[in-house]
Motif scaffolding. Structure first.
Motif, PDB file in Angstrom:
ATOM      1  N   SER A 239       0.570  -1.003   0.157  1.00 45.15           N
ATOM      2  CA  SER A 239      -0.664  -0.331  -0.175  1.00 45.15           C
ATOM      3  C   SER A 239       0.280   1.207   0.168  1.00 45.15           C
ATOM      4  O   SER A 239      -0.093   2.247  -0.151  1.00 45.15           O
ATOM      5  N   GLN A 240       2.263   1.410   0.047  1.00 48.79           N
ATOM      6  CA  GLN A 240       2.826   2.396   0.202  1.00 48.79           C
ATOM      7  C   GLN A 240       4.218   2.690  -0.963  1.00 48.79           C
ATOM      8  O   GLN A 240       4.789   3.688  -0.936  1.00 48.79           O
ATOM      9  N   VAL A 241       4.613   1.420  -2.188  1.00 50.88           N
ATOM     10  CA  VAL A 241       5.361   1.827  -2.425  1.00 50.88           C
ATOM     11  C   VAL A 241       5.136   2.195  -3.690  1.00 50.88           C
ATOM     12  O   VAL A 241       4.041   2.331  -4.150  1.00 50.88           O
ATOM     13  N   LYS A 242       6.703   3.324  -4.061  1.00 55.22           N
ATOM     14  CA  LYS A 242       6.339   4.089  -4.452  1.00 55.22           C
ATOM     15  C   LYS A 242       6.256   3.548  -6.357  1.00 55.22           C
ATOM     16  O   LYS A 242       7.062   2.808  -5.923  1.00 55.22           O
ATOM     17  N   PRO A 243       6.070   4.396  -6.913  1.00 53.94           N
ATOM     18  CA  PRO A 243       6.065   3.832  -8.414  1.00 53.94           C
ATOM     19  C   PRO A 243       7.727   3.525  -9.197  1.00 53.94           C
ATOM     20  O   PRO A 243       7.562   2.838 -10.107  1.00 53.94           O
ATOM     21  N   HIS A 244       8.029   4.861  -8.477  1.00 49.92           N
ATOM     22  CA  HIS A 244       9.170   5.046  -9.095  1.00 49.92           C
ATOM     23  C   HIS A 244      10.090   3.592  -8.716  1.00 49.92           C
ATOM     24  O   HIS A 244      11.486   2.884  -9.313  1.00 49.92           O
ATOM     25  N   ARG A 245      10.388   3.363  -7.027  1.00 49.03           N
ATOM     26  CA  ARG A 245      10.179   2.153  -6.899  1.00 49.03           C
ATOM     27  C   ARG A 245       9.917   0.357  -7.178  1.00 49.03           C
ATOM     28  O   ARG A 245      10.810   0.108  -7.794  1.00 49.03           O
ATOM     29  N   ILE A 246       8.555   1.044  -7.741  1.00 46.31           N
ATOM     30  CA  ILE A 246       8.582  -0.567  -8.465  1.00 46.31           C
ATOM     31  C   ILE A 246       8.980  -0.816 -10.652  1.00 46.31           C
ATOM     32  O   ILE A 246       9.428  -1.500 -10.702  1.00 46.31           O
ATOM     33  N   GLU A 311      -0.035   1.129 -13.158  1.00 48.88           N
ATOM     34  CA  GLU A 311       0.696   2.322 -11.636  1.00 48.88           C
ATOM     35  C   GLU A 311       2.148   2.937 -12.301  1.00 48.88           C
ATOM     36  O   GLU A 311       1.827   4.285 -12.461  1.00 48.88           O
ATOM     37  N   ALA A 312       2.737   2.406 -12.038  1.00 49.25           N
ATOM     38  CA  ALA A 312       4.003   2.638 -12.136  1.00 49.25           C
ATOM     39  C   ALA A 312       4.282   3.702 -12.975  1.00 49.25           C
ATOM     40  O   ALA A 312       5.280   4.870 -13.269  1.00 49.25           O
ATOM     41  N   ASP A 313       4.075   2.972 -14.804  1.00 45.87           N
ATOM     42  CA  ASP A 313       4.150   2.633 -15.792  1.00 45.87           C
ATOM     43  C   ASP A 313       3.090   4.639 -16.286  1.00 45.87           C
ATOM     44  O   ASP A 313       3.923   5.263 -17.012  1.00 45.87           O
ATOM     45  N   ASN A 314       2.362   4.407 -15.657  1.00 48.88           N
ATOM     46  CA  ASN A 314       1.245   5.485 -15.993  1.00 48.88           C
ATOM     47  C   ASN A 314       1.790   6.234 -15.314  1.00 48.88           C
ATOM     48  O   ASN A 314       1.607   7.392 -15.942  1.00 48.88           O
TER      49      ASN A 314
END
Length: 640
Positions: A239-246, A311-314
């Motif tokens: 629930s907390q992981v940020k898009p750039h980390r993904i 979501e990270a892509d978007n």
């Protein structure tokens, strides 16, 4: 519903329902969505719809119009796939009531594909085999009977199939096992169960990464030298992981540098689903556990990984798009003679002088580190010789040293000359491109790079459209996102900016023209060829003489192409030719600076059968013709 060929064939996509869903999501009216969809189907472009069809869609802005188009296509694709899967399962004679409900209630492509996956395989699932054995009625009984009654009922299903021995049910235990397999698949196919487990995992799950030690290395050395040190032994709540980390984790996984797992509590999911269900026997309890552990949980974990990546892509593509838009919308410094400077250390710094229109005047090389005095003298001489007003220094290697010398030359010799730093992303791509070779066939690619530096200052948009948007370097993780999606989005951004700024028909390059509403690469080449053969185009009406530019293309592009040389002043405004008669009636009032009354607006609207919003837009344009939206963006920072 009875599953007959006639009923399945009768299933159709309900476009109105799709449009209602979009209207709710975007908080707009159904009629507005419907208008956009209809206009797109008629062959209208998003920029044209946004600017010239406001009455039809209720003055939605370009973002809303584009969202309507994107969402409609996306949801329609989902519905088309839903019908394909339904028909595919039906054609295999395997469509059951529970599966039909699951397919019809699936909300994402991932859910649909997971439901379809067992039917793509040649190997049948355990549940399919059990249904073929005729155990689905026993599975229904398992949901309502107590243990003893169920075991008694199971005896009815014990049978020998001499024609197809593998479909025999040899014992009560076999019958109950088959019924459990059917229940397990129903559990995994139930969209409510899937949503429940998905939410549970998002709230309580973690993404866990562990570094992979390459062969021949110790773990200590591998960790110290790894690009992904921070993820070597790492965990973070989903629930907390940020898009750039993904994006970084996904890249590391592709490079076989990290092992990635999703840490979830399957036992909790099983327990909670069992508590939600009315259970009468241990077999049903076991079936739920099997359905969650073997089928549902792995599918949900796959979906979470896929969703997190999407979501990270978007998110990444959204940032890259915004960066690109800001770069393309940089204020142009027109009417200035510019010295373009492309810094370098080993091969020296390339300098190219340009006149007010961007025409190449001359070139020289300086060595700011090896020969700073020589560099000073060469710059001083060039600024004087070419009457330079602004020096544009690229921000690459060696830029700081060049800026120091340029600043010294200006401060000591030229009180009216300024310099600024220009982003040189993609300059090397342009220098070696076919477009650059066509523009400057006799010049070395290093000279072309310096010219590009200067022209990026004079007119950033016209220069940057010559480069593939992905080569401009608009984001840190741009190579980690979905490249097809990134390319499409960045092309949309370029098209949006070009059509918001407008294009000078007689000076625009092929690279700029191909982004204009209604014009594709083929038509852009034909316009350039027509100009080359016939000289300047002096009216929008003359556009119709360009071979291959038909009525629809003219309608879509005419308002975005400006002709400063035309004898008709309207040809150099945002007023569309279809509204010229209305504009000519309004023009005398504006030229005399008379007040435009509501009665006049209504009269013009009625007389020319156009909406009052369009009349107001015409008035605004005639009062302040050719406003450049780039003036609202920050200007380059000028220095001494």
């Amino acid at each position: 519903m009875e599953f007959t060929q006639e009923n399945i064939d009768a299933l159709k996509i309900n476009e109105v329902d799709i449009m209602k869903k979009i209207a709710g999501e975007l908080n707009i009216q159904l009629q507005q969505v419907s208008a956009v969809v209809s206009l797109v189907e008629e062959g209208c472009t998003i920029p044209f719809i946004s600017r010239y069809r406001k009455e039809k869609h209720g003055s939605l802005d370009e973002v809303q119009v584009r969202d309507c188009d994107h969402l409609f296509k996306s949801y329609k694709n989902l519905e088309e796939r839903r019908l394909e899967i339904l028909k595919g399962v039906f054609n295999q004679n395997k469509l059951t009531e529970s599966l039909y409900k699951a397919i019809m209630s699936a909300t994402t492509m991932t859910e649909l594909e997971d439901l379809w996956a067992p039917f793509k395989k040649k190997k049948r699932t355990r549940g399919m085999i059990a249904i073929e054995k005729g155990l689905d009625a026993l599975a229904d009984a398992m949901l309502v009977l107590d243990e003893k009654s169920l075991e008694e009922k199971a005896k009815e299903f014990v049978k020998e199939n001499t024609e197809t021995p593998e479909l025999s049910v040899k014992s009560v235990e076999d019958a109950l096992t088959g019924a459990k397999d059917i229940i397990a698949e129903r559990v995994s196919q139930d969209t409510n169960n899937r949503a429940f487990v998905h939410d549970l995992y998002i709230k309580t799950g973690e993404i866990v990464t562990k570094g992979i030690v390459p062969e021949g290395q110790t773990e200590e050395i591998a960790q110290k030298t790894s690009t992904y040190q921070m993820y070597w032994d790492y965990k973070e709540p989903l629930s907390q992981v940020k898009p750039h980390r993904i994006l970084a984790i996904n890249r590391a996984e592709r490079e076989n540098a990290l092992e990635v797992t999703i840490n979830i509590d399957v036992d909790q999911a099983v327990e909670l689903l069992q508590k939600k269900t009315e259970i009468h026997n241990k077999y049903h309890t076991d079936a739920i556990e099997d359905g969650v552990v073997r089928l549902l949980s792995p599918a949900v974990v796959r979906e979470i990984r896929s969703d997190e990546s999407d979501e990270a892509d978007n998110h990444g593509i959204g940032i890259f798009s915004e960066n690109l838009r800001n770069l393309l919308m940089s204020q142009p410094i027109k009417g200035s003679r510019v010295l373009g400077v492309d810094p370098g250390i080993r091969t020296g710094t390339k300098c190219a002088a340009l006149d007010e229109t961007g025409k190449y005047l001359g070139y020289f090389l300086i060595k700011q580190v090896a020969d700073p005095n020589g560099a000073y003298n060469a710059l001083n001489e060039a600024i004087d010789k070419y009457d330079i007003q602004v020096v544009a220094v690229g921000n690459g290697t060696g830029s700081q040293e060049v800026q120091a010398i340029v600043s010294k030359v200006i401060q000591e010799n030229y009180k009216d000359v300024m310099f600024t730093v220009v982003d040189e992303s993609g300059a090397s791509v342009y220098s070696a491109s076919d477009i650059a070779r066509e523009e400057f066939p006799e010049l070395d690619l290093t000279v072309r790079g310096a010219i590009s530096m200067g022209r990026r200052l004079q007119d950033p948009l016209s220069e940057l459209v010559k480069i593939d948007p992905k080569a401009i370097g608009v984001g840190l993780y741009q190579h980690d996102v979905n490249q097809k999606k990134l390319g499409e989005m960045l092309d949309e951004v370029v098209g949006s900016v070009v059509n918001n700024v407008g294009v000078n028909l007689n000076t625009a390059s092929f690279s700029l023209l191909k982004y204009v509403s209604g014009i594709n690469a083929s038509t852009a080449k034909k316009i350039v060829a027509y100009r080359d053969a016939n000289g300047k185009i002096y009216s929008r009406e003359d556009l119709k003489k360009v071979p291959g530019l038909g009525p629809k293309a003219f309608e879509q592009c005419a308002g975005f192409l400006k002709i400063a040389e035309s004898t008709d002043p309207l040809d150099n405004t945002w007023v569309h030719p279809e509204n010229y008669n209305a504009a000519r009636e309004l023009l005398p009032f504006i030229q005399k600076k008379e007040k435009i009354t509501t009665d006049l607006v209504k009269k013009v609207s009625s007389e020319y059968s156009i909406g009052e919003t369009t009349v107001t837009d015409i008035i605004d344009e005639l009062q302040k013709p050719n406003r450049d939206p780039r003036s609202e963006y920050p200007a380059p920072i000028m220095q001494k």
